[in-house]
Design a protein around this motif. Sequence first.
Motif, PDB file in Angstrom:
ATOM      1  N   PHE A   1      -9.312  -6.466  -8.343  1.00  0.00           N
ATOM      2  CA  PHE A   1      -9.954  -5.569  -7.381  1.00  0.00           C
ATOM      3  C   PHE A   1      -9.308  -4.184  -7.452  1.00  0.00           C
ATOM      4  CE2 PHE A   1     -10.005  -4.101  -2.809  1.00  0.00           C
ATOM      5  CZ  PHE A   1     -11.350  -3.756  -2.771  1.00  0.00           C
ATOM      6  N   PHE A   2      -7.988  -4.163  -7.478  1.00  0.00           N
ATOM      7  CA  PHE A   2      -7.276  -2.888  -7.587  1.00  0.00           C
ATOM      8  C   PHE A   2      -7.513  -2.204  -8.931  1.00  0.00           C
ATOM      9  CE2 PHE A   2      -3.665  -4.171  -4.441  1.00  0.00           C
ATOM     10  CZ  PHE A   2      -4.491  -3.867  -3.381  1.00  0.00           C
ATOM     11  N   ASN A   3      -7.897  -2.976  -9.925  1.00  0.00           N
ATOM     12  CA  ASN A   3      -8.042  -2.457 -11.274  1.00  0.00           C
ATOM     13  C   ASN A   3      -9.484  -2.011 -11.575  1.00  0.00           C
ATOM     14  OD1 ASN A   3      -6.462  -1.831 -13.563  1.00  0.00           O
ATOM     15  ND2 ASN A   3      -7.300  -3.568 -14.689  1.00  0.00           N
TER      16      ASN A   3
ATOM     17  N   ALA B   1       0.155  -7.605  -6.285  1.00  0.00           N
ATOM     18  CA  ALA B   1      -0.888  -6.848  -6.980  1.00  0.00           C
ATOM     19  C   ALA B   1      -0.596  -5.352  -6.896  1.00  0.00           C
ATOM     20  CB  ALA B   1      -2.253  -7.162  -6.379  1.00  0.00           C
ATOM     21  N   ALA B   2      -0.155  -4.882  -5.723  1.00  0.00           N
ATOM     22  CA  ALA B   2       0.198  -3.465  -5.582  1.00  0.00           C
ATOM     23  C   ALA B   2       1.434  -3.118  -6.405  1.00  0.00           C
ATOM     24  CB  ALA B   2       0.440  -3.134  -4.107  1.00  0.00           C
TER      25      ALA B   2
ATOM     26  N   ALA C   1      -7.626   3.411 -11.239  1.00  0.00           N
ATOM     27  CA  ALA C   1      -8.624   4.471 -11.112  1.00  0.00           C
ATOM     28  C   ALA C   1      -8.721   4.923  -9.655  1.00  0.00           C
ATOM     29  CB  ALA C   1      -9.973   3.976 -11.616  1.00  0.00           C
ATOM     30  N   TYR C   2      -8.884   3.952  -8.756  1.00  0.00           N
ATOM     31  CA  TYR C   2      -8.921   4.251  -7.331  1.00  0.00           C
ATOM     32  C   TYR C   2      -7.514   4.128  -6.740  1.00  0.00           C
ATOM     33  CZ  TYR C   2     -14.012   3.540  -7.513  1.00  0.00           C
ATOM     34  OH  TYR C   2     -15.352   3.618  -7.799  1.00  0.00           O
ATOM     35  N   THR C   3      -7.243   4.882  -5.701  1.00  0.00           N
ATOM     36  CA  THR C   3      -6.014   4.664  -4.946  1.00  0.00           C
ATOM     37  C   THR C   3      -6.068   3.279  -4.323  1.00  0.00           C
ATOM     38  OG1 THR C   3      -5.650   7.004  -4.489  1.00  0.00           O
ATOM     39  CG2 THR C   3      -4.675   5.433  -2.941  1.00  0.00           C
ATOM     40  N   VAL C   4      -4.980   2.527  -4.466  1.00  0.00           N
ATOM     41  CA  VAL C   4      -4.946   1.167  -3.938  1.00  0.00           C
ATOM     42  C   VAL C   4      -3.967   1.101  -2.770  1.00  0.00           C
ATOM     43  CG1 VAL C   4      -5.513   0.243  -6.218  1.00  0.00           C
ATOM     44  CG2 VAL C   4      -3.136   0.316  -5.499  1.00  0.00           C
ATOM     45  N   VAL C   5      -4.305   0.276  -1.804  1.00  0.00           N
ATOM     46  CA  VAL C   5      -3.499   0.152  -0.585  1.00  0.00           C
ATOM     47  C   VAL C   5      -3.412  -1.313  -0.193  1.00  0.00           C
ATOM     48  CG1 VAL C   5      -3.248   0.797   1.837  1.00  0.00           C
ATOM     49  CG2 VAL C   5      -4.236   2.439   0.224  1.00  0.00           C
ATOM     50  N   THR C   6      -2.200  -1.833  -0.118  1.00  0.00           N
ATOM     51  CA  THR C   6      -1.959  -3.151   0.471  1.00  0.00           C
ATOM     52  C   THR C   6      -1.310  -2.952   1.830  1.00  0.00           C
ATOM     53  OG1 THR C   6      -1.769  -4.428  -1.577  1.00  0.00           O
ATOM     54  CG2 THR C   6      -0.574  -5.258   0.324  1.00  0.00           C
ATOM     55  N   ILE C   7      -1.850  -3.622   2.842  1.00  0.00           N
ATOM     56  CA  ILE C   7      -1.273  -3.567   4.185  1.00  0.00           C
ATOM     57  C   ILE C   7      -0.890  -4.978   4.606  1.00  0.00           C
ATOM     58  CG2 ILE C   7      -1.637  -2.951   6.600  1.00  0.00           C
ATOM     59  CD1 ILE C   7      -3.623  -0.865   5.707  1.00  0.00           C
TER      60      ILE C   7
ATOM     61  N   ILE D   1       2.843  -0.715   4.700  1.00  0.00           N
ATOM     62  CA  ILE D   1       1.752  -0.271   3.842  1.00  0.00           C
ATOM     63  C   ILE D   1       2.336   0.076   2.477  1.00  0.00           C
ATOM     64  CG2 ILE D   1      -0.063   1.458   3.506  1.00  0.00           C
ATOM     65  CD1 ILE D   1      -0.019   1.874   6.569  1.00  0.00           C
ATOM     66  N   LEU D   2       1.724  -0.435   1.414  1.00  0.00           N
ATOM     67  CA  LEU D   2       2.114  -0.139   0.036  1.00  0.00           C
ATOM     68  C   LEU D   2       0.923   0.513  -0.659  1.00  0.00           C
ATOM     69  CD1 LEU D   2       3.577  -3.688  -0.708  1.00  0.00           C
ATOM     70  CD2 LEU D   2       4.929  -1.657  -0.172  1.00  0.00           C
ATOM     71  N   SER D   3       1.159   1.616  -1.349  1.00  0.00           N
ATOM     72  CA  SER D   3       0.031   2.321  -1.967  1.00  0.00           C
ATOM     73  C   SER D   3       0.423   2.909  -3.313  1.00  0.00           C
ATOM     74  CB  SER D   3      -0.467   3.439  -1.045  1.00  0.00           C
ATOM     75  OG  SER D   3      -1.560   4.119  -1.612  1.00  0.00           O
ATOM     76  N   VAL D   4      -0.538   2.882  -4.237  1.00  0.00           N
ATOM     77  CA  VAL D   4      -0.390   3.533  -5.536  1.00  0.00           C
ATOM     78  C   VAL D   4      -1.562   4.509  -5.680  1.00  0.00           C
ATOM     79  CG1 VAL D   4      -0.207   3.244  -8.034  1.00  0.00           C
ATOM     80  CG2 VAL D   4       0.696   1.466  -6.497  1.00  0.00           C
TER      81      VAL D   4
END
Length: 467
Positions: free
Chosen positions: A463-465, A281-282, A289-295, A91-94
Amino acid sequence: MAESVAEKLTKELCYDAEHAMKSQMTDAEVKKADKFCDGYIDFLNAAKTEREIVIFMKEKAESLGFKEFDKTKKYKAGDKIYKVQKNKAIILSVIGKRPITDGVKLAIAHIDSPRLDLKPNPLYESEEMALFKTHYYGGIKKYQWVTIPLALHGVVVKPDGKKITVNIGEDDKDPKFVITDLLPHLGKEQEKRPLADGIKGEELNVVVGSRPFKDDKASNLVKLNILKMLNDKYGIVEKDFLSAELEIVPAFKACDIGLDRSMIGAYGHDDRVCGYPAAEAAFNIKNPAYTVVTILTDKEEIGSYGNTGLDSDYLPYFLSDLALCFGAEGRDVMTKSECLSADVNAAFDPTFPEVMEKRNASYINKGVVITKYTGARGKSGSSDASAELMGKVRGFLEDKKVVWQIGELGAVDAGGGGTVALYVASHDIDVVDLGVPVLSMHAPFEVVSKIDVYSAYRAFYEFFNLK
C-alpha cells in the motif's frame, strides 16, 4: 486428467478463500513469515502497554534515521520523521516524491489493549492480606483474568513532575501478582451466576502481599509493609497513586502455538498484531511515491476518546502542519488521502460456529482480512468503505500476490464492534479496515497465525509502495 469446463469456470468465476499454503504461498515465503514473526514475538515481550510501545518505536525510528517532526522545517522526498503524541501515541512518516496535495497513504493501528487499571486509591488490607482495587479497561470477560500470573506496568508522576517507571512481573526473577477465585467445593452459589457475572468488577482484586511489617504497634501492617517496599524501590508514597497510570497485564510471554509452530499466543495481539507490521512497513519503505504515514494510536478499546485517541484532532493537526511545510492546506491533502485502518477481526472458531456466518467470516491462515464495515446490528458505528476503495485495495493485493480474504465481525445479530475507521472518515479520508484475524480476541491470551501476520505486513508495505 484434463480440466473440465465446470472446473475451469469455477476457478474463473467463483470466490473461495483458501488456506494460504494450499495454493498461494511457497515454502520459502512461509519461512519469511516465520522469520518476520520472530521479530514480532520479541516486540510483544518487550512492550505491553501503550507507553512502552511508543518508547520502543521511537527508539527504533531514531536508530533508522527518523527525526522529530518540526512544522517550521521544509522537507523533501525521502525524509523520515516522527511525532510522539502525549507519550501514548506515535506517528511515523516518510516523505514521498509526489506533491503532498496528491494525498498521503495512511495505516492506523491502536496500541492499547484490554487490561486492568489500578484505581486512584488502590491499596488496601483485608484479613492480613494486601490487595489492589482495579477498574477494567476495554471489553473483557472478567472471569478470564483470575488465577493467572499478572504483572504491574506504568508510571508514577510526583507533584514536582518527576516520572517513575514501574515494571514488576516480567523478569523471570520478579514476583508476580494474581486475582484469586473460589474453589469448586465452595463455589456452588457463584456457579449460579450468569457467566458475565461469574466474577464481578469489584471482585477483580489483585493480591500483592501477605507479610506484616515487623513493628506490631500499628494497624494495616501488611499494607504498610508493601508501601515500605514500594518506597524503598521507587521512592513513592501512597498519595502518589493519585497521579499514576498503573496497569495490570498478563505476566506470561508470547510463544509459538501448535506442534507445527504455525501460530503465536500472546497478550495484546489486538491490536499490536497490526501495529507492528504497519510500523515495519514505514521503517522499510524506500523512496515512496506518496508520503506514507503510520499512526499507532491510543484509547481505541474505550471509544478512541481523549487527546491520544483518534476521536481527537491530533491526526488532522499533524496532516495540516505537514501540509503547511509544503505550502498546502491540510484539507486539500486529507480529501485526496487513503487509509488502511489496521485493526483485527474475529477469526472463525470451529468450537463456537454459531456466532459467525461462514461465508462472510475470516479464518486463520487465509491471509490478511479486509473488513468493509464493522459496527453492530445495522452497521451502527461503522464507516462502511466505498466500492471504489474496495476495488483499489483488491487490485494492489492481487497484483502483488498478497494473501487476503474478506470478513465480517460476526453474524448480523450476534454483536459486532468498532474501529478507528469512522474517525478517519470524518476528515474526508477514504478508509477501509484491514488486519489480522484473531482467535480468543480480548482474552488475556490471544492466538494468531504467523502467515496472517506476515500478510498484514506485506499489505501495508505494498500500500505504501503504490505509484
